[in-house]
Design a protein around this motif. Structure first.
Motif, PDB file in Angstrom:
ATOM      1  N   PRO A  79      -2.132   6.226 -17.136  1.00 21.05           N
ATOM      2  CA  PRO A  79      -1.597   7.551 -16.772  1.00 21.05           C
ATOM      3  C   PRO A  79      -2.696   8.605 -16.707  1.00 21.05           C
ATOM      4  CG  PRO A  79      -0.222   6.502 -18.450  1.00 21.05           C
ATOM      5  CD  PRO A  79      -1.464   5.659 -18.324  1.00 21.05           C
ATOM      6  N   GLN A  80      -2.621   9.463 -15.704  1.00 18.30           N
ATOM      7  CA  GLN A  80      -3.626  10.504 -15.529  1.00 18.30           C
ATOM      8  C   GLN A  80      -3.683  11.435 -16.735  1.00 18.30           C
ATOM      9  OE1 GLN A  80      -5.841  10.654 -13.201  1.00 18.30           O
ATOM     10  NE2 GLN A  80      -6.764  12.603 -13.792  1.00 18.30           N
ATOM     11  N   ALA A  81      -2.532  11.762 -17.305  1.00 20.52           N
ATOM     12  CA  ALA A  81      -2.503  12.655 -18.458  1.00 20.52           C
ATOM     13  C   ALA A  81      -3.251  12.050 -19.644  1.00 20.52           C
ATOM     14  CB  ALA A  81      -1.062  12.968 -18.848  1.00 20.52           C
ATOM     15  N   PHE A  82      -3.165  10.730 -19.806  1.00 21.78           N
ATOM     16  CA  PHE A  82      -3.857  10.043 -20.896  1.00 21.78           C
ATOM     17  C   PHE A  82      -5.369  10.116 -20.689  1.00 21.78           C
ATOM     18  CE2 PHE A  82      -5.707   6.121 -22.672  1.00 21.78           C
ATOM     19  CZ  PHE A  82      -5.364   6.270 -24.000  1.00 21.78           C
ATOM     20  N   ILE A  83      -5.816   9.928 -19.449  1.00 22.86           N
ATOM     21  CA  ILE A  83      -7.248  10.003 -19.144  1.00 22.86           C
ATOM     22  C   ILE A  83      -7.782  11.396 -19.444  1.00 22.86           C
ATOM     23  CG2 ILE A  83      -8.965   9.867 -17.293  1.00 22.86           C
ATOM     24  CD1 ILE A  83      -7.116   7.791 -15.932  1.00 22.86           C
ATOM     25  N   GLU A  84      -7.045  12.392 -18.999  1.00 27.86           N
ATOM     26  CA  GLU A  84      -7.491  13.765 -19.232  1.00 27.86           C
ATOM     27  C   GLU A  84      -7.548  14.095 -20.723  1.00 27.86           C
ATOM     28  OE1 GLU A  84      -4.688  15.896 -16.874  1.00 27.86           O
ATOM     29  OE2 GLU A  84      -5.720  15.470 -14.980  1.00 27.86           O
ATOM     30  N   ARG A  85      -6.581  13.591 -21.474  1.00 30.85           N
ATOM     31  CA  ARG A  85      -6.571  13.821 -22.926  1.00 30.85           C
ATOM     32  C   ARG A  85      -7.776  13.145 -23.584  1.00 30.85           C
ATOM     33  NH1 ARG A  85      -1.640  12.884 -23.445  1.00 30.85           N
ATOM     34  NH2 ARG A  85      -1.648  10.724 -24.143  1.00 30.85           N
ATOM     35  N   LEU A  86      -8.110  11.930 -23.142  1.00 25.72           N
ATOM     36  CA  LEU A  86      -9.264  11.224 -23.685  1.00 25.72           C
ATOM     37  C   LEU A  86     -10.553  12.008 -23.458  1.00 25.72           C
ATOM     38  CD1 LEU A  86      -8.920   7.407 -22.805  1.00 25.72           C
ATOM     39  CD2 LEU A  86      -8.961   8.459 -25.074  1.00 25.72           C
ATOM     40  N   MET A  87     -10.707  12.557 -22.261  1.00 28.69           N
ATOM     41  CA  MET A  87     -11.917  13.322 -21.948  1.00 28.69           C
ATOM     42  C   MET A  87     -12.052  14.532 -22.858  1.00 28.69           C
ATOM     43  SD  MET A  87     -12.434  13.169 -17.808  1.00 28.69           S
ATOM     44  CE  MET A  87     -10.792  13.731 -17.348  1.00 28.69           C
ATOM     45  N   VAL A  88     -10.983  15.255 -23.029  1.00 26.65           N
ATOM     46  CA  VAL A  88     -11.018  16.457 -23.859  1.00 26.65           C
ATOM     47  C   VAL A  88     -11.332  16.103 -25.312  1.00 26.65           C
ATOM     48  CG1 VAL A  88      -9.633  18.347 -24.785  1.00 26.65           C
ATOM     49  CG2 VAL A  88      -9.490  17.777 -22.348  1.00 26.65           C
ATOM     50  N   LEU A  89     -10.649  15.084 -25.850  1.00 25.10           N
ATOM     51  CA  LEU A  89     -10.864  14.701 -27.246  1.00 25.10           C
ATOM     52  C   LEU A  89     -12.297  14.252 -27.490  1.00 25.10           C
ATOM     53  CD1 LEU A  89      -7.542  12.768 -28.004  1.00 25.10           C
ATOM     54  CD2 LEU A  89      -8.229  15.009 -28.890  1.00 25.10           C
ATOM     55  N   ALA A  90     -12.838  13.418 -26.571  1.00 22.13           N
ATOM     56  CA  ALA A  90     -14.202  12.915 -26.736  1.00 22.13           C
ATOM     57  C   ALA A  90     -15.214  14.053 -26.651  1.00 22.13           C
ATOM     58  CB  ALA A  90     -14.500  11.847 -25.687  1.00 22.13           C
ATOM     59  N   ALA A  91     -15.002  14.980 -25.718  1.00 17.98           N
ATOM     60  CA  ALA A  91     -15.913  16.115 -25.585  1.00 17.98           C
ATOM     61  C   ALA A  91     -15.895  16.974 -26.844  1.00 17.98           C
ATOM     62  CB  ALA A  91     -15.548  16.945 -24.369  1.00 17.98           C
ATOM     63  N   GLY A 146     -15.056   5.579  -8.443  1.00 10.15           N
ATOM     64  CA  GLY A 146     -15.503   4.976  -7.201  1.00 10.15           C
ATOM     65  C   GLY A 146     -15.640   6.022  -6.120  1.00 10.15           C
ATOM     66  N   GLY A 147     -16.647   5.872  -5.258  1.00 11.40           N
ATOM     67  CA  GLY A 147     -16.834   6.821  -4.167  1.00 11.40           C
ATOM     68  C   GLY A 147     -17.310   8.161  -4.666  1.00 11.40           C
ATOM     69  N   ASP A 148     -16.623   9.227  -4.246  1.00 13.66           N
ATOM     70  CA  ASP A 148     -16.951  10.588  -4.642  1.00 13.66           C
ATOM     71  C   ASP A 148     -15.782  11.172  -5.432  1.00 13.66           C
ATOM     72  OD1 ASP A 148     -18.855  13.111  -3.878  1.00 13.66           O
ATOM     73  OD2 ASP A 148     -16.752  13.716  -4.001  1.00 13.66           O
ATOM     74  N   PRO A 149     -16.051  11.878  -6.540  1.00  9.25           N
ATOM     75  CA  PRO A 149     -14.950  12.406  -7.359  1.00  9.25           C
ATOM     76  C   PRO A 149     -14.032  13.371  -6.625  1.00  9.25           C
ATOM     77  CG  PRO A 149     -17.027  12.514  -8.565  1.00  9.25           C
ATOM     78  CD  PRO A 149     -17.367  12.152  -7.151  1.00  9.25           C
ATOM     79  N   PHE A 150     -14.565  14.058  -5.608  1.00  8.60           N
ATOM     80  CA  PHE A 150     -13.793  15.085  -4.928  1.00  8.60           C
ATOM     81  C   PHE A 150     -13.186  14.606  -3.604  1.00  8.60           C
ATOM     82  CE2 PHE A 150     -15.811  19.118  -6.992  1.00  8.60           C
ATOM     83  CZ  PHE A 150     -15.046  18.891  -8.121  1.00  8.60           C
ATOM     84  N   ILE A 151     -13.271  13.318  -3.322  1.00  7.79           N
ATOM     85  CA  ILE A 151     -12.615  12.771  -2.131  1.00  7.79           C
ATOM     86  C   ILE A 151     -11.634  11.702  -2.597  1.00  7.79           C
ATOM     87  CG2 ILE A 151     -12.887  11.585   0.078  1.00  7.79           C
ATOM     88  CD1 ILE A 151     -15.543  12.902   0.418  1.00  7.79           C
ATOM     89  N   PHE A 152     -10.373  12.091  -2.710  1.00  5.12           N
ATOM     90  CA  PHE A 152      -9.285  11.221  -3.160  1.00  5.12           C
ATOM     91  C   PHE A 152      -9.568  10.604  -4.520  1.00  5.12           C
ATOM     92  CE2 PHE A 152      -9.307  10.804   1.598  1.00  5.12           C
ATOM     93  CZ  PHE A 152      -8.313  11.737   1.805  1.00  5.12           C
ATOM     94  N   GLY A 153     -10.285  11.340  -5.375  1.00  3.83           N
ATOM     95  CA  GLY A 153     -10.618  10.826  -6.695  1.00  3.83           C
ATOM     96  C   GLY A 153      -9.996  11.610  -7.837  1.00  3.83           C
ATOM     97  N   ARG A 154      -9.098  12.540  -7.532  1.00  2.00           N
ATOM     98  CA  ARG A 154      -8.461  13.400  -8.532  1.00  2.00           C
ATOM     99  C   ARG A 154      -9.465  14.244  -9.300  1.00  2.00           C
ATOM    100  NH1 ARG A 154      -3.016  10.659 -11.054  1.00  2.00           N
ATOM    101  NH2 ARG A 154      -2.301   9.641  -9.162  1.00  2.00           N
ATOM    102  N   GLY A 155     -10.648  14.389  -8.728  1.00  2.00           N
ATOM    103  CA  GLY A 155     -11.664  15.185  -9.400  1.00  2.00           C
ATOM    104  C   GLY A 155     -11.255  16.633  -9.568  1.00  2.00           C
ATOM    105  N   GLY A 156     -10.593  17.184  -8.565  1.00  2.00           N
ATOM    106  CA  GLY A 156     -10.155  18.572  -8.655  1.00  2.00           C
ATOM    107  C   GLY A 156      -9.184  18.795  -9.792  1.00  2.00           C
ATOM    108  N   GLU A 157      -8.240  17.852  -9.959  1.00  2.00           N
ATOM    109  CA  GLU A 157      -7.266  17.956 -11.046  1.00  2.00           C
ATOM    110  C   GLU A 157      -7.967  17.908 -12.404  1.00  2.00           C
ATOM    111  OE1 GLU A 157      -4.168  14.996 -10.681  1.00  2.00           O
ATOM    112  OE2 GLU A 157      -4.434  14.948  -8.505  1.00  2.00           O
ATOM    113  N   GLU A 158      -8.937  16.999 -12.513  1.00  4.20           N
ATOM    114  CA  GLU A 158      -9.599  16.814 -13.803  1.00  4.20           C
ATOM    115  C   GLU A 158     -10.498  18.001 -14.150  1.00  4.20           C
ATOM    116  OE1 GLU A 158      -9.460  11.950 -13.680  1.00  4.20           O
ATOM    117  OE2 GLU A 158     -11.402  12.947 -13.585  1.00  4.20           O
ATOM    118  N   VAL A 159     -11.184  18.553 -13.159  1.00  2.00           N
ATOM    119  CA  VAL A 159     -12.010  19.732 -13.414  1.00  2.00           C
ATOM    120  C   VAL A 159     -11.135  20.896 -13.887  1.00  2.00           C
ATOM    121  CG1 VAL A 159     -13.374  21.524 -12.270  1.00  2.00           C
ATOM    122  CG2 VAL A 159     -13.936  19.123 -11.898  1.00  2.00           C
TER     123      VAL A 159
END
Length: 256
Positions: free
Chosen positions: A67-79, A90-103
């Motif tokens: 789940p995307q919410a779980f990934i985002e929570r992991l990033m915040v906790l680790a930071a 894979g590829g570029d974070p800002f091309i269909f990589g949900r990079g915008g959501e995560e930033v």
């Protein structure tokens, strides 16, 4: 004081580790925690420090995904624990990589975040065929579009895209479009000529890369005949006419 780490979204490119940027390599090597997408090549992950904690957070259409919410929570906790976190995509974070959501999520949580671009699969795929995405005589621009609609969302308006491709002389690059290829083909053919060149590239840049060059009218049939599957990129446009002609000549030579 509470330690403060940081998160770097790193584009791992299409798979070939030699296509990584130097900045991406440095970020991967410096990471203490890596959150790794499914489509990231093992050769890229191998660049990480042996002491780094590697967490695989797969996200693939039609498969069981983290789940995307779980990934985002992991990033915040680790930071917040002071880790140097790399979200390896894979590829570029800002091309269909949900990079915008995560930033957006990381900034809202007060976490420092940086983005390192990677070569997107659409570029690597067509380059591997020896064709460009843009050309002064054939294509004045390029459109990257996903063929996979968000759950509950609308599918792309392929007829409108076809009109833009035709009128503005664009190359159309479709990510995650294999499963919907029949519908894509049908709607594009309402506007574009049946002989419009098309190519399907699976596993772009990797040793197991496979591809087929065909026409828009034969797109679905070619995918089925050649047993092409995800992850693949579909490229449609006149920039492919040169390699399409070469493919026809090769086929004719084999059957002669």
């Amino acid at each position: 004081m509470q330690p403060q780490g940081r998160v770097t979204l790193v584009g791992a490119g299409p798979g070939d580790p030699e296509l990584l940027t130097l900045k991406a390599v440095k970020a991967i090597q410096a990471a203490t925690v890596l959150l790794v997408d499914d489509l990231v090549s093992p050769d890229v992950v191998a660049l990480a420090s042996p002491a780094a904690r590697i967490v695989h957070v797969g996200k693939r259409g039609g498969c069981k995904s983290t789940p995307q919410a779980f990934i985002e929570r992991l990033m915040v906790l680790a930071a917040r624990e002071g880790e140097r976190v790399v979200r390896l995509k894979g590829g570029d974070p800002f091309i269909f990589g949900r990079g915008g959501e995560e930033v957006d999520h990381l900034r809202a949580a007060g976490v420092r975040v940086e983005v390192v671009n990677g070569i997107t699969a659409g570029l690597a795929a067509v380059t591997s065929l020896g064709a460009p995405l843009t050309h002064r005589d054939h294509a004045r621009g390029v459109v990257f579009v996903t063929g996979h609609a968000q759950q509950g969302g609308d599918a792309p308006d392929w007829r409108a895209l076809a009109q833009a491709v035709h009128q503005a002389r664009l190359t159309l690059v479709v990510y995650m479009g294999v499963s919907g290829a029949a519908d894509i083909e049908r709607q594009l053919l309402e506007v574009l000529p049946a002989d419009t060149p098309a190519a399907i590239v699976q596993h772009a840049s990797l040793p197991q890369q496979r591809h087929a060059v065909t026409t828009l009218a034969q797109l679905t049939a070619t995918i089925a005949r050649e047993h092409l599957a995800s992850p693949s990129v579909i490229v449609i446009g006149d920039v492919l006419r040169g390699i399409a002609a070469a493919a026809i000549e090769t086929s004719q030579a084999r059957t002669a």
